[in-house]
Design an enzyme around this catalytic site. Structure first.
Site, PDB file in Angstrom:
ATOM      1  N   HIS A   1      10.959 -20.237  41.412  1.00 53.32           N
ATOM      2  CA  HIS A   1      12.009 -21.312  41.668  1.00 53.32           C
ATOM      3  C   HIS A   1      12.171 -22.469  40.555  1.00 53.32           C
ATOM      4  CE1 HIS A   1      13.590 -23.789  45.375  1.00 53.32           C
ATOM      5  NE2 HIS A   1      14.206 -24.222  44.275  1.00 53.32           N
TER       6      HIS A   1
ATOM      7  N   HIS B   1      15.356 -24.336  38.032  1.00 47.76           N
ATOM      8  CA  HIS B   1      16.757 -24.664  37.525  1.00 47.76           C
ATOM      9  C   HIS B   1      16.978 -24.738  36.175  1.00 47.76           C
ATOM     10  CE1 HIS B   1      17.682 -25.291  42.069  1.00 47.76           C
ATOM     11  NE2 HIS B   1      16.429 -25.809  42.058  1.00 47.76           N
ATOM     12  N   LEU B   2      17.794 -24.024  35.382  1.00 45.97           N
ATOM     13  CA  LEU B   2      17.846 -23.841  34.099  1.00 45.97           C
ATOM     14  C   LEU B   2      19.190 -24.267  33.806  1.00 45.97           C
ATOM     15  CD1 LEU B   2      16.301 -20.542  33.075  1.00 45.97           C
ATOM     16  CD2 LEU B   2      15.271 -22.865  33.300  1.00 45.97           C
ATOM     17  N   ARG B   3      20.151 -24.743  34.769  1.00 46.06           N
ATOM     18  CA  ARG B   3      21.390 -25.501  34.490  1.00 46.06           C
ATOM     19  C   ARG B   3      22.482 -25.045  33.660  1.00 46.06           C
ATOM     20  NH1 ARG B   3      20.155 -28.389  38.735  1.00 46.06           N
ATOM     21  NH2 ARG B   3      18.752 -30.027  38.490  1.00 46.06           N
TER      22      ARG B   3
ATOM     23  N   ASN C   1      22.723 -22.354  41.488  1.00 40.42           N
ATOM     24  CA  ASN C   1      23.565 -23.656  41.655  1.00 40.42           C
ATOM     25  C   ASN C   1      24.013 -24.181  40.204  1.00 40.42           C
ATOM     26  OD1 ASN C   1      20.967 -24.402  41.220  1.00 40.42           O
ATOM     27  ND2 ASN C   1      21.129 -26.113  42.380  1.00 40.42           N
TER      28      ASN C   1
ATOM     29  N   HIS D   1      10.235 -24.249  48.748  1.00 40.27           N
ATOM     30  CA  HIS D   1       9.695 -25.782  48.547  1.00 40.27           C
ATOM     31  C   HIS D   1       9.081 -26.123  50.018  1.00 40.27           C
ATOM     32  CE1 HIS D   1      14.019 -26.258  49.307  1.00 40.27           C
ATOM     33  NE2 HIS D   1      14.263 -26.261  48.071  1.00 40.27           N
TER      34      HIS D   1
ATOM     35  N   ASP E   1      10.087 -25.738  41.145  1.00 43.09           N
ATOM     36  CA  ASP E   1      11.378 -26.246  41.610  1.00 43.09           C
ATOM     37  C   ASP E   1      11.683 -27.247  40.435  1.00 43.09           C
ATOM     38  OD1 ASP E   1      13.919 -26.939  42.722  1.00 43.09           O
ATOM     39  OD2 ASP E   1      12.866 -28.062  44.069  1.00 43.09           O
TER      40      ASP E   1
END
Length: 430
Positions: free
Chosen positions: A61, A63-65, A95, A233, A306
């Site tokens: 989990h 987030h690499l954006r 996302n 999470h 996360d």
């Protein structure tokens, strides 16, 4: 590619329950041999005495954006930060902007990762188009493009009928559905855990029941459909108990917990520190202890960071306005080694939850040091003390509650596909 000999470390391989002092020889991107006194001829020798030698960590989990929010992070900087934290592979959430709900976006992420990331990158595709919770994505096409799972993480699929269909179709492509379990009608405008601290600070609360209700719903739908549900999470005592009961009933459920939910409580918000604002929020001490117990007894399968980078100006807003999330790749090992120092987990079981179990959940290579397996390896000094300074790290972001803290346990070497990609003395090596 030269052979590598990791000499004299404590080899921890949960896939074979191996825990012994030995050498590990790597050749042609594979584990060639494990044993004592292995030959060093022609090999780059790394002295690993006093260190753990384990399969590279796999993060379920992050987030690499990229695409769309590269000012926060991109696949290159995220991958560098990942290997600096011992992660040989990371799964990145959908996302992005545009949302990863189309095979072209999945292709883009994989192409960027191939050229720019020292860590393996596994795209998690959106479960519904635009993360709107209304229309399912084309799951088969996304899997064919390289997606490994489906999730609307960051959003909640509130429509139970849509969630049912997502789970049913996920069985056809043999991929897990990762649920962000928060009932938005109960969260309302809550920005931190609802309790004594939120009342004292005058901040709107996000109650634990918002997570519990949604976990209960998704577990029932997973039981009804027979699909593989993965709960992201986990943060509440109630959710841990619901998952435990579901597993006892034979529901195909796996679950993860983030380092910050194992280590911190809502007390970390007392000075309105936006670096302690996450979603789901830091909970009570009872919730924290329940998450630790759930990880220890196997109710929660994995530790997942996360990793959620944000720009500094975003985190400088008032607490209620600042976006939730903290970076976590480079601190995860040190923060969670507390479970080993406390005696709650053995070193072998700690590695299982950071490496072997996540690889199994995603059905991807890794998590093993067996002869012939891919050589994704991490070397950790569990006793090294160091001061964490995110400005000296590899992420673009600085949003960490551990900035300036003295941590114990540091990644020394990360190897991906038989190549050293991180050395604590030399930095990231591509």
């Amino acid at each position: 590619m030269s052979p590598i000999l990791l000499r004299g470390g404590r080899v921890l391989d949960p896939s074979s329950d191996r825990d012994e002092v030995a050498d590990v020889r790597i050749e042609h991107g594979r584990i060639a041999a494990i044993g004592r006194g292995l030959p060093s001829e022609g090999a780059e020798v790394i002295e690993a005495s006093g260190c753990y030698v384990a399969p590279g960590f796999v993060d379920l989990h992050s987030h690499l954006r990229e695409p769309g929010q590269e000012y926060k992070e991109d696949i290159s900087t995220g991958g560098r930060s990942a290997v600096a934290g011992g992660f040989s592979a990371v799964a990145c959430m959908a996302n992005t902007q545009p949302v990863n709900d189309d095979p072209a976006t999945t292709d883009f992420i994989l192409d960027r990762a191939k050229h720019d990331s020292p860590a393996r990158v596994y795209p998690v595709a959106a479960a519904t188009k635009g993360l709107r919770g209304e229309v399912m994505t084309e799951m088969a096409a996304l899997i064919e493009a390289g997606a490994v799972a489906f999730s609307d993480d960051g959003k909640t699929i509130m429509d139970s009928g849509v969630m049912r269909h997502v789970l049913e179709y996920s069985r056809l492509v043999s991929a897990p559905v990762i649920t962000h379990a928060e009932d938005r009608t109960l969260v309302a405008g809550g920005v931190m855990h609802e309790g004594v601290v939120s009342t004292r600070l005058g901040l709107p609360g996000n109650p634990a029941i918002a997570e519990d209700v949604h976990v209960a719903r998704d577990l029932m739908l997973a039981e009804f459909t027979g699909a593989h549900l993965h709960v992201a999470h986990v943060s509440t005592k109630g959710a841990v108990e619901l998952i435990r009961r579901a597993r006892d009933r034979g529901v195909h459920v796996t679950a993860e917990v983030a380092p910050h939910h194992l280590a911190l409580t809502d007390e970390a918000v007392c000075d309105y520190d936006t670096h302690a604002k996450v979603a789901p929020p830091l909970r009570s001490e009872a919730d924290r202890l329940a998450c630790r117990a759930g990880l220890v007894d196997g109710t929660l399968d994995a530790i997942a960071t996360d990793h959620a980078p944000h720009a500094q100006h975003e985190k400088e807003l008032d607490f209620a306005e600042a976006p939730p999330g903290m970076i976590g790749f480079e601190t995860a090992a040190a923060v969670t080694l507390d479970l080993v120092r406390s005696g709650e987990l053995s070193p072998l079981e700690w590695v299982r939850r950071l490496s072997t179990n996540p690889a199994r959940i995603l059905a991807r290579p890794g998590g093993s040091l067996a002869t012939g397996e891919v050589a994704d390896v991490v070397v950790i000094d569990p006793e090294q003390m160091w001061i964490y300074d995110p400005a000296k790290g590899f992420s673009k972001a600085r949003n960490s509650p551990w900035a300036g803290c003295t941590l114990t346990g540091r990644v020394r070497i990360t190897i991906v596909d038989g190549r050293i990609v991180f050395d604590v003395e030399r930095g990231v090596l591509l």
